[in-house]
Motif scaffolding. Structure first.
Motif, PDB file in Angstrom:
ATOM      1  N   ASP A  28       0.824  -1.214   0.000  1.00 39.01           N
ATOM      2  CA  ASP A  28       0.000   0.000   0.000  1.00 39.01           C
ATOM      3  C   ASP A  28       0.855   1.260   0.000  1.00 39.01           C
ATOM      4  O   ASP A  28       0.479   2.288  -0.585  1.00 39.01           O
ATOM      5  CB  ASP A  28      -0.934   0.019   1.202  1.00 39.01           C
ATOM      6  N   LYS A  29       2.010   1.189   0.632  1.00 37.60           N
ATOM      7  CA  LYS A  29       2.899   2.349   0.680  1.00 37.60           C
ATOM      8  C   LYS A  29       3.375   2.737  -0.714  1.00 37.60           C
ATOM      9  O   LYS A  29       3.449   3.922  -1.052  1.00 37.60           O
ATOM     10  CB  LYS A  29       4.091   2.051   1.581  1.00 37.60           C
ATOM     11  N   TYR A  30       3.709   1.729  -1.524  1.00 39.97           N
ATOM     12  CA  TYR A  30       4.259   2.007  -2.853  1.00 39.97           C
ATOM     13  C   TYR A  30       3.215   1.980  -3.967  1.00 39.97           C
ATOM     14  O   TYR A  30       3.321   2.720  -4.942  1.00 39.97           O
ATOM     15  CB  TYR A  30       5.360   0.983  -3.174  1.00 39.97           C
ATOM     16  N   TYR A  31       2.228   1.092  -3.829  1.00 40.96           N
ATOM     17  CA  TYR A  31       1.255   0.914  -4.908  1.00 40.96           C
ATOM     18  C   TYR A  31      -0.170   0.866  -4.369  1.00 40.96           C
ATOM     19  O   TYR A  31      -0.973   0.030  -4.777  1.00 40.96           O
ATOM     20  CB  TYR A  31       1.555  -0.374  -5.685  1.00 40.96           C
ATOM     21  N   GLY A  32      -0.484   1.759  -3.478  1.00 33.00           N
ATOM     22  CA  GLY A  32      -1.813   1.766  -2.879  1.00 33.00           C
ATOM     23  C   GLY A  32      -2.903   2.100  -3.866  1.00 33.00           C
ATOM     24  O   GLY A  32      -4.062   1.734  -3.674  1.00 33.00           O
ATOM     25  N   ASP A  33      -2.552   2.784  -4.944  1.00 30.22           N
ATOM     26  CA  ASP A  33      -3.534   3.134  -5.974  1.00 30.22           C
ATOM     27  C   ASP A  33      -3.793   1.901  -6.838  1.00 30.22           C
ATOM     28  O   ASP A  33      -2.931   1.463  -7.585  1.00 30.22           O
ATOM     29  CB  ASP A  33      -2.984   4.276  -6.833  1.00 30.22           C
ATOM     30  N   ASN A  34      -4.974   1.332  -6.746  1.00 32.18           N
ATOM     31  CA  ASN A  34      -5.292   0.096  -7.478  1.00 32.18           C
ATOM     32  C   ASN A  34      -5.340   0.286  -8.984  1.00 32.18           C
ATOM     33  O   ASN A  34      -5.396  -0.685  -9.736  1.00 32.18           O
ATOM     34  CB  ASN A  34      -6.632  -0.473  -6.992  1.00 32.18           C
ATOM     35  N   SER A  35      -5.337   1.545  -9.428  1.00 37.23           N
ATOM     36  CA  SER A  35      -5.389   1.789 -10.872  1.00 37.23           C
ATOM     37  C   SER A  35      -4.010   1.704 -11.515  1.00 37.23           C
ATOM     38  O   SER A  35      -3.872   1.899 -12.716  1.00 37.23           O
ATOM     39  CB  SER A  35      -5.993   3.175 -11.152  1.00 37.23           C
ATOM     40  N   ILE A  36      -2.972   1.425 -10.716  1.00 36.65           N
ATOM     41  CA  ILE A  36      -1.622   1.370 -11.269  1.00 36.65           C
ATOM     42  C   ILE A  36      -1.543   0.330 -12.378  1.00 36.65           C
ATOM     43  O   ILE A  36      -2.089  -0.765 -12.281  1.00 36.65           O
ATOM     44  CB  ILE A  36      -0.590   1.054 -10.156  1.00 36.65           C
ATOM     45  N   ASN A  37      -0.886   0.698 -13.451  1.00 40.49           N
ATOM     46  CA  ASN A  37      -0.717  -0.204 -14.590  1.00 40.49           C
ATOM     47  C   ASN A  37       0.489  -1.099 -14.336  1.00 40.49           C
ATOM     48  O   ASN A  37       1.618  -0.620 -14.211  1.00 40.49           O
ATOM     49  CB  ASN A  37      -0.521   0.636 -15.857  1.00 40.49           C
ATOM     50  N   GLN A  38       0.263  -2.406 -14.270  1.00 40.34           N
ATOM     51  CA  GLN A  38       1.336  -3.340 -13.963  1.00 40.34           C
ATOM     52  C   GLN A  38       2.397  -3.404 -15.061  1.00 40.34           C
ATOM     53  O   GLN A  38       3.492  -3.927 -14.846  1.00 40.34           O
ATOM     54  CB  GLN A  38       0.756  -4.740 -13.713  1.00 40.34           C
ATOM     55  N   ASP A  39       2.089  -2.917 -16.269  1.00 45.34           N
ATOM     56  CA  ASP A  39       3.061  -2.889 -17.356  1.00 45.34           C
ATOM     57  C   ASP A  39       3.790  -1.556 -17.435  1.00 45.34           C
ATOM     58  O   ASP A  39       4.549  -1.311 -18.367  1.00 45.34           O
ATOM     59  CB  ASP A  39       2.364  -3.145 -18.701  1.00 45.34           C
ATOM     60  N   SER A  40       3.563  -0.671 -16.475  1.00 42.58           N
ATOM     61  CA  SER A  40       4.170   0.655 -16.541  1.00 42.58           C
ATOM     62  C   SER A  40       5.670   0.577 -16.278  1.00 42.58           C
ATOM     63  O   SER A  40       6.178  -0.346 -15.626  1.00 42.58           O
ATOM     64  CB  SER A  40       3.521   1.597 -15.525  1.00 42.58           C
ATOM     65  N   LEU A  41       6.379   1.579 -16.762  1.00 46.41           N
ATOM     66  CA  LEU A  41       7.827   1.616 -16.591  1.00 46.41           C
ATOM     67  C   LEU A  41       8.225   1.638 -15.116  1.00 46.41           C
ATOM     68  O   LEU A  41       9.218   1.018 -14.733  1.00 46.41           O
ATOM     69  CB  LEU A  41       8.400   2.849 -17.292  1.00 46.41           C
ATOM     70  N   ASP A  42       7.472   2.353 -14.301  1.00 48.54           N
ATOM     71  CA  ASP A  42       7.803   2.437 -12.881  1.00 48.54           C
ATOM     72  C   ASP A  42       7.788   1.059 -12.227  1.00 48.54           C
ATOM     73  O   ASP A  42       8.695   0.700 -11.465  1.00 48.54           O
ATOM     74  CB  ASP A  42       6.815   3.354 -12.156  1.00 48.54           C
ATOM     75  N   VAL A  43       6.753   0.284 -12.528  1.00 54.85           N
ATOM     76  CA  VAL A  43       6.628  -1.045 -11.929  1.00 54.85           C
ATOM     77  C   VAL A  43       7.697  -1.982 -12.496  1.00 54.85           C
ATOM     78  O   VAL A  43       8.306  -2.772 -11.766  1.00 54.85           O
ATOM     79  CB  VAL A  43       5.218  -1.623 -12.165  1.00 54.85           C
ATOM     80  N   ILE A  44       7.922  -1.911 -13.795  1.00 55.34           N
ATOM     81  CA  ILE A  44       8.949  -2.745 -14.417  1.00 55.34           C
ATOM     82  C   ILE A  44      10.315  -2.443 -13.803  1.00 55.34           C
ATOM     83  O   ILE A  44      11.079  -3.352 -13.463  1.00 55.34           O
ATOM     84  CB  ILE A  44       8.983  -2.510 -15.946  1.00 55.34           C
ATOM     85  N   TRP A  45      10.620  -1.157 -13.662  1.00 53.64           N
ATOM     86  CA  TRP A  45      11.900  -0.754 -13.082  1.00 53.64           C
ATOM     87  C   TRP A  45      12.052  -1.324 -11.671  1.00 53.64           C
ATOM     88  O   TRP A  45      13.088  -1.918 -11.329  1.00 53.64           O
ATOM     89  CB  TRP A  45      11.987   0.773 -13.047  1.00 53.64           C
ATOM     90  N   ASP A  46      11.024  -1.168 -10.848  1.00 55.00           N
ATOM     91  CA  ASP A  46      11.095  -1.631  -9.460  1.00 55.00           C
ATOM     92  C   ASP A  46      11.249  -3.149  -9.373  1.00 55.00           C
ATOM     93  O   ASP A  46      12.020  -3.660  -8.545  1.00 55.00           O
ATOM     94  CB  ASP A  46       9.840  -1.203  -8.699  1.00 55.00           C
ATOM     95  N   SER A  47      10.503  -3.873 -10.208  1.00 59.47           N
ATOM     96  CA  SER A  47      10.577  -5.339 -10.136  1.00 59.47           C
ATOM     97  C   SER A  47      11.925  -5.851 -10.641  1.00 59.47           C
ATOM     98  O   SER A  47      12.475  -6.809 -10.093  1.00 59.47           O
ATOM     99  CB  SER A  47       9.427  -5.983 -10.919  1.00 59.47           C
ATOM    100  N   TYR A  48      12.479  -5.210 -11.661  1.00 62.37           N
ATOM    101  CA  TYR A  48      13.836  -5.553 -12.112  1.00 62.37           C
ATOM    102  C   TYR A  48      14.843  -5.287 -10.988  1.00 62.37           C
ATOM    103  O   TYR A  48      15.741  -6.094 -10.726  1.00 62.37           O
ATOM    104  CB  TYR A  48      14.239  -4.705 -13.325  1.00 62.37           C
ATOM    105  N   TYR A  49      14.708  -4.143 -10.362  1.00 63.84           N
ATOM    106  CA  TYR A  49      15.659  -3.742  -9.327  1.00 63.84           C
ATOM    107  C   TYR A  49      15.658  -4.754  -8.181  1.00 63.84           C
ATOM    108  O   TYR A  49      16.701  -5.083  -7.615  1.00 63.84           O
ATOM    109  CB  TYR A  49      15.308  -2.343  -8.817  1.00 63.84           C
ATOM    110  N   TYR A  50      14.468  -5.249  -7.858  1.00 63.96           N
ATOM    111  CA  TYR A  50      14.378  -6.254  -6.797  1.00 63.96           C
ATOM    112  C   TYR A  50      14.926  -7.601  -7.279  1.00 63.96           C
ATOM    113  O   TYR A  50      15.680  -8.265  -6.565  1.00 63.96           O
ATOM    114  CB  TYR A  50      12.926  -6.416  -6.352  1.00 63.96           C
ATOM    115  N   HIS A  51      14.572  -7.980  -8.499  1.00 62.65           N
ATOM    116  CA  HIS A  51      14.990  -9.279  -9.023  1.00 62.65           C
ATOM    117  C   HIS A  51      16.515  -9.404  -9.089  1.00 62.65           C
ATOM    118  O   HIS A  51      17.064 -10.472  -8.805  1.00 62.65           O
ATOM    119  CB  HIS A  51      14.397  -9.478 -10.420  1.00 62.65           C
TER     120      HIS A  51
END
Length: 310
Positions: A131-154
């Motif tokens: 909720d802290k990072y993606y509390g807005d349920n309208s966030i697009n899971q294919d967006s660059l922000d999400v891709i960047w974050d998931s790569y960074y974690y991976h």
């Protein structure tokens, strides 16, 4: 065209002998009976078998898209048409299929971009941070922000993580722009994979694949976006994407525009027919070129407007 009779007599025989194995984890469109791994002369291939008895529009669209990608320095699988017997030795029942070489490598683990995204989101949930990072349920899971974050974690345990993530995000942007150009209605995180060798901190992107929804007449009614929240109209969304991107993204889109002209599309189809002996029916060819020409002009308007603004 590859006639699989030269390797096994029928689909059932190939499955019984372990030559052909079902990829149950990969969903396919209704026009296909399934996706499989097949081993031919000790070489591994992917094969997507049509449920119909003819080569349909989507199959040709995928073949053309794969041949356009190298023109803009993008890596793609290169499929051929295969013929497989769904009947018996005595009563043949042939189906067409798309076949391409297996791009996986020994010593490398394969992850889809979607798998990386889901794992990252699950970890956030476990730690109570979603909720802290993606509390807005309208966030697009294919967006660059999400891709960047998931790569960074991976890639958190890779020595050169920052460089890897930056290069991979840039590659995703290039692929997004290309798949926007070819009117691909099915661009999403599941249609891309990464090959990782964690021990050596090495990684590479899979070639592009699953582009059979390119040159889709319904493209205007479904938007694949890399923005945080996509706009309904794909052209408004693409225009907005350029607005929030740096100049290098606009330059890449403009360069692609200079290369992927409607004339180049026509010539690519002709080249495929000549060099690969894959004849595209005139009705399909005309539909592809007509759709793309209108699409190309709309992109031209977007790019010209930005020149005026600059």
């Amino acid at each position: 065209m590859v006639n699989l009779d030269n390797y096994f007599s029928s689909f059932d025989v190939a499955q019984r002998k372990g030559i052909l194995k079902t990829m149950n984890h990969i969903p396919v469109a209704k026009e296909y009976s399934g996706t499989y791994f097949v081993t031919l002369n000790d070489e591994s291939y992917f094969i997507k078998v049509a449920s119909e008895k003819n080569i349909f529009y989507k199959m040709y669209a995928e073949l053309v898209a794969e041949r356009l990608a190298p023109l803009v320095n993008l890596d793609s699988i290169k499929s051929d048409i295969a013929l497989i017997n769904y009947g018996t030795d005595k009563i043949k029942d042939y189906r067409y299929a798309l076949i391409s070489k297996d791009y996986r490598k020994d010593g490398y683990d394969v992850y889809s971009n979607q798998e990386m995204n889901i794992y990252y989101m699950d970890e956030l949930e476990k730690k109570g941070l979603y909720d802290k990072y993606y509390g807005d349920n309208s966030i697009n899971q294919d967006s660059l922000d999400v891709i960047w974050d998931s790569y960074y974690y991976h890639y958190k345990d890779f020595k050169n993580r920052d460089a890897i993530v930056e290069n991979k995000v840039k590659e995703q942007v290039r692929r997004f722009i290309f798949r926007f150009y070819i009117m691909d209605r099915d661009f999403h995180l599941g249609n891309g994979e990464t090959l990782d060798c964690e021990n050596l901190s090495l990684t590479e992107d899979s070639p592009m694949f699953d582009m059979d929804q390119a040159f889709n007449p319904l493209y205007y009614y479904r938007n694949n976006s890399m923005r945080g929240a996509g706009l309904d109209d794909p052209y408004d969304d693409f225009d907005s994407f350029l607005d929030i991107s740096d100049d290098s993204v606009y330059s890449y889109a403009s360069s692609m525009h200079n290369i992927l002209t409607p004339e180049v599309l026509e010539n690519t189809i002709k080249s495929m027919e000549h060099s690969d002996n894959i004849k595209v029916p005139n009705e399909y060819k005309n539909e592809m070129v007509s759709l793309y020409s209108k699409h190309y002009d709309k992109i031209d308007d977007i790019l010209k407007k930005r020149i005026k603004v600059k």
